[in-house]
Structure formats: C-alpha cells, structure tokens
Design an enzyme around this catalytic site. Structure first.
Site, PDB file in Angstrom:
ATOM      1  N   ARG A  52      38.775  32.575  55.421  1.00  0.00           N
ATOM      2  CA  ARG A  52      39.977  31.753  55.549  1.00  0.00           C
ATOM      3  C   ARG A  52      41.138  32.530  54.958  1.00  0.00           C
ATOM      4  O   ARG A  52      40.994  33.204  53.933  1.00  0.00           O
ATOM      5  CB  ARG A  52      39.836  30.426  54.813  1.00  0.00           C
ATOM      6  N   ASP A 129      58.174  29.246  59.828  1.00  0.00           N
ATOM      7  CA  ASP A 129      57.083  29.906  59.101  1.00  0.00           C
ATOM      8  C   ASP A 129      57.535  31.311  58.730  1.00  0.00           C
ATOM      9  O   ASP A 129      57.788  32.140  59.601  1.00  0.00           O
ATOM     10  CB  ASP A 129      55.822  29.952  59.973  1.00  0.00           C
ATOM     11  N   ARG A 131      55.805  33.396  56.671  1.00  0.00           N
ATOM     12  CA  ARG A 131      54.703  34.157  56.084  1.00  0.00           C
ATOM     13  C   ARG A 131      54.485  35.502  56.763  1.00  0.00           C
ATOM     14  O   ARG A 131      54.774  35.674  57.943  1.00  0.00           O
ATOM     15  CB  ARG A 131      53.413  33.329  56.133  1.00  0.00           C
ATOM     16  N   LYS A 157      48.562  32.101  63.626  1.00  0.00           N
ATOM     17  CA  LYS A 157      47.995  32.912  62.554  1.00  0.00           C
ATOM     18  C   LYS A 157      47.025  33.933  63.140  1.00  0.00           C
ATOM     19  O   LYS A 157      47.004  35.090  62.730  1.00  0.00           O
ATOM     20  CB  LYS A 157      47.274  32.025  61.545  1.00  0.00           C
TER      21      LYS A 157
END
Length: 197
Positions: A52, A129, A131, A157
């Site tokens: 994860r 987002d 990230r 992702k």
C-alpha cells in the site's frame, strides 16, 4: 544521470498490536521530508509484493477523525500484509493529498462552509492532488522491490506509480464503510477523483 531523490537513514524493529514489522526511514532530498517503508517478511522473494502507498493523515490516524477513511485504510493494510506474512506499506509525509497539515485544516473549514474536498483545495490555490510518487519508486529500488500488488481504490495513483518506474502487477480494492461525517467526502473522491469506491 538520474538525480538522487532520497537518502536512506536507518531500519529498526517496529512492534505493534498487529505484528512486529520492520520500519525503514528515508529522507527526501529536495524538501527534507521523512518517509517510511514498513515491511514484514521476505520482500525479496520472487514475484510481486503486497503493498500500500499511504499518505500521512494526522487527523485520521492520531485523532481518529471521522471525516476520512485513512485510518481504516492504514490499519487494514497493515493487517493484510501481516496475515500474508510479507508485504510493505510506503508511508509518505504528504498530508492532505500533499498540501500540508495547516492547509488541510483550512480546507476542512471550507468544507464546513459547503465546499467539497476538491473545491476546497482549488479555493486555496492547489490542485486536487499535489502528491508526488517518484519517491515510492526510489524507496522500492533501495529495497530491491521490482513489482507490487497494490492495495488502492485510486486508479490515478496506479498511473503515477507506473510512470515513475515501479511495476504494478494488479490492484487490490480496500474499501471501508462510510459514516455521516465522511459520506460526502467519499462520494467526491469517487465522482471527481475517479476513486473506485
């Protein structure tokens, strides 16, 4: 030559109520943020590693906020790799989808005033987002992981990780029950961010 993204700091034992893991600390060079890889078992075995990629959520994980599903996703992922006997959690210091803790609280206030999580980020001048997942590939490379089975509901992702060079063998859903405080948040993640909820 590819620029170095992270420095490896140290590894140690991490005993928890779930299992005893090994924690590996890294520092991102360009901003000095610390990130962790939490492992159990033999991650160097042939084949994909159960994984994860999880962004820090102090409000959910430390204070048990009901506004998100982050705490469930983290604890469930730790349980799954412990049950399997091998796996990794990439734990990233990217609070609030990368906007930081103070801005996350500002975004919460905007949500209190009627904006959804995406609109709140935009009101603060951020993308939905922020990230960066290149650091995950750098951490995986240090740990000699070539391929992962990724626990996620976020197809974006997956795309970002694969573009950074880490192979994803398959996606494994990780779903939680909604509550009165996060129902709208989860719906927004599905409708506007493409999460497979």
């Amino acid at each position: 030559m590819i620029a170095k993204l992270i420095d490896f700091i140290e590894s140690s034992s991490l005993p928890t109520e779930i299992a005893t893991f090994t924690v590996h600390a890294f520092t991102e060079i360009n901003n000095e943020k610390d990130h962790l890889a939490i492992t159990i078992g033999n991650i160097l075995k042939s084949g994909p590693v159960l994984a994860r990629i999880h962004s820090q959520c102090i409000t959910g994980e430390s204070f048990f906020s009901l506004r998100c599903d982050c705490r469930f996703q983290l604890s469930e992922s730790l349980k799954r790799i412990a049950e399997k006997g091998t796996g990794i959690i990439f734990y990233l210091q990217q609070e609030g989808r990368g906007i930081g803790l103070s801005n996350k609280i500002r975004a919460y206030k905007l949500q209190d005033d009627g904006f959804d999580t995406v609109e709140a980020n935009h009101q603060l001048g951020f993308h939905e987002d922020e990230r960066n997942y290149e650091i995950v590939s750098a951490m995986a490379n240090h740990l000699k992981i070539k391929s992962i089975d990724l626990m996620t509901n976020n197809p974006k992702k997956i795309d970002a990780i694969e573009k950074s060079g880490l192979k994803i063998n398959k996606r494994i859903p990780i779903k939680s029950e909604s509550n009165d405080h996060n129902k709208s948040y989860l719906n927004t993640k599905a409708k506007k961010l493409g999460h497979l909820m």
